[in-house]
Design a protein around this motif. Structure first.
Motif, PDB file in Angstrom:
ATOM      1  N   VAL A 136      37.231   5.297  11.448  1.00 16.14           N
ATOM      2  CA  VAL A 136      37.688   6.685  11.380  1.00 16.14           C
ATOM      3  C   VAL A 136      39.134   6.735  11.861  1.00 16.14           C
ATOM      4  O   VAL A 136      39.442   6.268  12.964  1.00 16.14           O
ATOM      5  N   HIS A 137      40.007   7.299  11.045  1.00 14.20           N
ATOM      6  CA  HIS A 137      41.421   7.380  11.393  1.00 14.20           C
ATOM      7  C   HIS A 137      41.738   8.716  12.064  1.00 14.20           C
ATOM      8  O   HIS A 137      41.025   9.710  11.895  1.00 14.20           O
ATOM      9  N   ALA A 138      42.821   8.722  12.831  1.00 18.68           N
ATOM     10  CA  ALA A 138      43.247   9.929  13.540  1.00 18.68           C
ATOM     11  C   ALA A 138      43.480  11.070  12.561  1.00 18.68           C
ATOM     12  O   ALA A 138      43.918  10.858  11.422  1.00 18.68           O
ATOM     13  N   ASN A 139      43.140  12.287  13.004  1.00 16.64           N
ATOM     14  CA  ASN A 139      43.390  13.518  12.241  1.00 16.64           C
ATOM     15  C   ASN A 139      42.667  13.573  10.899  1.00 16.64           C
ATOM     16  O   ASN A 139      43.110  14.260   9.973  1.00 16.64           O
ATOM     17  N   THR A 140      41.545  12.849  10.793  1.00 13.13           N
ATOM     18  CA  THR A 140      40.715  12.924   9.596  1.00 13.13           C
ATOM     19  C   THR A 140      39.314  13.388   9.968  1.00 13.13           C
ATOM     20  O   THR A 140      38.882  13.247  11.111  1.00 13.13           O
ATOM     21  N   PHE A 141      38.607  13.936   8.989  1.00 12.49           N
ATOM     22  CA  PHE A 141      37.218  14.359   9.162  1.00 12.49           C
ATOM     23  C   PHE A 141      36.327  13.378   8.404  1.00 12.49           C
ATOM     24  O   PHE A 141      36.510  13.170   7.205  1.00 12.49           O
ATOM     25  N   HIS A 142      35.348  12.807   9.111  1.00 13.38           N
ATOM     26  CA  HIS A 142      34.495  11.757   8.550  1.00 13.38           C
ATOM     27  C   HIS A 142      33.029  12.179   8.669  1.00 13.38           C
ATOM     28  O   HIS A 142      32.548  12.476   9.765  1.00 13.38           O
ATOM     29  N   GLY A 143      32.330  12.215   7.565  1.00 13.46           N
ATOM     30  CA  GLY A 143      30.935  12.643   7.557  1.00 13.46           C
ATOM     31  C   GLY A 143      29.967  11.474   7.538  1.00 13.46           C
ATOM     32  O   GLY A 143      30.215  10.459   6.875  1.00 13.46           O
ATOM     33  N   LEU A 144      28.858  11.618   8.250  1.00 13.83           N
ATOM     34  CA  LEU A 144      27.747  10.669   8.200  1.00 13.83           C
ATOM     35  C   LEU A 144      26.582  11.365   7.512  1.00 13.83           C
ATOM     36  O   LEU A 144      26.084  12.384   8.003  1.00 13.83           O
ATOM     37  N   ILE A 145      26.158  10.838   6.370  1.00 14.83           N
ATOM     38  CA  ILE A 145      25.064  11.449   5.633  1.00 14.83           C
ATOM     39  C   ILE A 145      24.019  10.391   5.308  1.00 14.83           C
ATOM     40  O   ILE A 145      24.262   9.192   5.450  1.00 14.83           O
ATOM     41  N   GLY A 146      22.864  10.852   4.853  1.00 11.18           N
ATOM     42  CA  GLY A 146      21.782   9.948   4.501  1.00 11.18           C
ATOM     43  C   GLY A 146      20.443  10.626   4.679  1.00 11.18           C
ATOM     44  O   GLY A 146      20.348  11.699   5.285  1.00 11.18           O
ATOM     45  N   PRO A 147      19.372  10.019   4.165  1.00 15.00           N
ATOM     46  CA  PRO A 147      18.037  10.615   4.294  1.00 15.00           C
ATOM     47  C   PRO A 147      17.613  10.732   5.746  1.00 15.00           C
ATOM     48  O   PRO A 147      18.185  10.096   6.647  1.00 15.00           O
ATOM     49  N   ASN A 148      16.592  11.529   6.007  1.00 15.55           N
ATOM     50  CA  ASN A 148      16.020  11.615   7.349  1.00 15.55           C
ATOM     51  C   ASN A 148      15.590  10.231   7.819  1.00 15.55           C
ATOM     52  O   ASN A 148      14.990   9.469   7.064  1.00 15.55           O
ATOM     53  N   GLY A 149      15.922   9.913   9.071  1.00 16.73           N
ATOM     54  CA  GLY A 149      15.543   8.622   9.619  1.00 16.73           C
ATOM     55  C   GLY A 149      16.458   7.480   9.238  1.00 16.73           C
ATOM     56  O   GLY A 149      16.156   6.314   9.512  1.00 16.73           O
TER      57      GLY A 149
ATOM     58  N   CYS B 122      35.167  17.289   4.715  1.00 11.25           N
ATOM     59  CA  CYS B 122      35.415  15.890   5.076  1.00 11.25           C
ATOM     60  C   CYS B 122      36.362  15.181   4.109  1.00 11.25           C
ATOM     61  O   CYS B 122      36.399  15.468   2.913  1.00 11.25           O
ATOM     62  N   ASP B 123      37.103  14.234   4.653  1.00  8.86           N
ATOM     63  CA  ASP B 123      37.966  13.371   3.851  1.00  8.86           C
ATOM     64  C   ASP B 123      37.191  12.158   3.344  1.00  8.86           C
ATOM     65  O   ASP B 123      37.371  11.718   2.214  1.00  8.86           O
ATOM     66  N   ASN B 124      36.345  11.604   4.217  1.00 13.35           N
ATOM     67  CA  ASN B 124      35.590  10.392   3.906  1.00 13.35           C
ATOM     68  C   ASN B 124      34.143  10.546   4.342  1.00 13.35           C
ATOM     69  O   ASN B 124      33.838  11.316   5.267  1.00 13.35           O
ATOM     70  N   LEU B 125      33.259   9.799   3.672  1.00 12.56           N
ATOM     71  CA  LEU B 125      31.837   9.837   3.995  1.00 12.56           C
ATOM     72  C   LEU B 125      31.308   8.418   4.150  1.00 12.56           C
ATOM     73  O   LEU B 125      31.705   7.514   3.414  1.00 12.56           O
TER      74      LEU B 125
ATOM     75  N   LEU C 160      37.368  14.059  13.536  1.00 14.75           N
ATOM     76  CA  LEU C 160      36.001  14.576  13.592  1.00 14.75           C
ATOM     77  C   LEU C 160      35.049  13.605  12.914  1.00 14.75           C
ATOM     78  O   LEU C 160      35.327  13.110  11.820  1.00 14.75           O
ATOM     79  N   VAL C 161      33.930  13.327  13.587  1.00 15.77           N
ATOM     80  CA  VAL C 161      32.800  12.638  12.963  1.00 15.77           C
ATOM     81  C   VAL C 161      31.629  13.606  13.010  1.00 15.77           C
ATOM     82  O   VAL C 161      31.260  14.098  14.079  1.00 15.77           O
ATOM     83  N   ILE C 162      31.047  13.890  11.866  1.00 14.51           N
ATOM     84  CA  ILE C 162      30.021  14.923  11.774  1.00 14.51           C
ATOM     85  C   ILE C 162      28.789  14.429  11.032  1.00 14.51           C
ATOM     86  O   ILE C 162      28.897  13.809   9.968  1.00 14.51           O
ATOM     87  N   VAL C 163      27.622  14.680  11.616  1.00 15.57           N
ATOM     88  CA  VAL C 163      26.335  14.473  10.958  1.00 15.57           C
ATOM     89  C   VAL C 163      25.874  15.830  10.448  1.00 15.57           C
ATOM     90  O   VAL C 163      25.835  16.803  11.216  1.00 15.57           O
TER      91      VAL C 163
END
Length: 246
Positions: free
Chosen positions: A28-41, A212-215, A198-201
């Motif tokens: 994750v780079h500075a000043n970027t928004f990075h999302g974490l996605i995926g199925p439950n579990g 988000c910029d990246n996922l 930002l790192v967001i689930v």
């Protein structure tokens, strides 16, 4: 390209016989928004907690601003500029909105410093700035527990950002919100890019794709795919998972 602000390499986590994370890499780079996605579990929240120090990785390493924080306590990580907001709201409901934010701003001060200084007066402008940023000025003297669910979530995000961290971790911040509250949440988060990554689930894929910029897509504790929002939207591997397992 500059070095990532956050670099997760080969992280694994085991709970008994369950391998929750298996060799996960994320940058994750500075000043970027990075999302974490995926199925439950799939391991999203487990990875977030390994980054925050809520539990330690059993394998691999977590580097933050070039420093190895893999085994640091949450308090040590916080002092280095990392902040976390969990899915469950952790405000103090019997205190006013103002006092919740004031306490967040006082978090890194020693007890001796708090006893000797008039921090309420000195920090008043900072508190009011944060209230204005999160559209809570009119709620300053309201009890935090009496606000709507969405407003409580915004307050807790403001508290997590009070000390201007370099990286904010959010675990499903829009859970239970109305569509309008989710839209406003995206608007409230956008300005923090100036000083914070930002790192967001998040399970709301429309929301996370909008901000988000990246996922990074996790599946069964491993990275299934990683890239820009457009790249992930075009990934056949990701489409298969979300078609068959979500």
């Amino acid at each position: 390209m500059t070095e990532p602000l956050l670099k997760v390499t080969g992280v694994g986590k085991v709970f008994g016989t369950l391998r929750a994370l298996n060799g996960v890499d994320v940058a994750v780079h500075a000043n970027t928004f990075h999302g974490l996605i995926g199925p439950n579990g799939s391991g999203k929240s487990t990875l977030l907690k390994a980054i925050a120090g809520d539990h330690f990785a059993d394998e691999g390493e977590v580097l933050f601003a070039g420093e190895d924080i893999t085994t640091m306590s949450p308090a040590e990580r916080s002092r280095r500029g990392l902040s976390l907001k969990f899915q469950i709201t952790a405000i103090l409901p019997e205190l006013t909105v103002y006092d919740n934010l004031l306490l967040a701003l006082q978090a890194h001060q020693s007890m001796w410093g708090l006893l000797l200084s008039r921090t309420r007066q000195r920090l008043d402008a900072d508190v009011m700035d944060m209230l204005a940023q999160f559209r809570l000025t009119g709620k300053a003297q309201s009890l935090a527990g009496e606000m709507s669910h969405g407003e409580q979530q915004w307050l807790e995000i403001a508290m997590a950002l009070a000390l201007k961290p370099k990286l904010l971790l959010l675990d499903e911040p829009t859970g239970g919100m109305s569509p309008e509250e989710r839209r406003v949440t995206g608007e409230l988060l956008e300005p923090i890019r100036d000083y914070c990554a930002l790192v967001i689930v998040e399970h709301d894929l429309d929301f996370i794709k909008d901000i988000c910029d990246n996922l990074t897509v996790l599946d069964q504790g491993q990275v299934l795919d990683d890239g820009t929002v457009a790249e992930i939207e075009g990934s056949t591997k990701v489409q298969e998972v979300y078609t068959t397992r979500v």
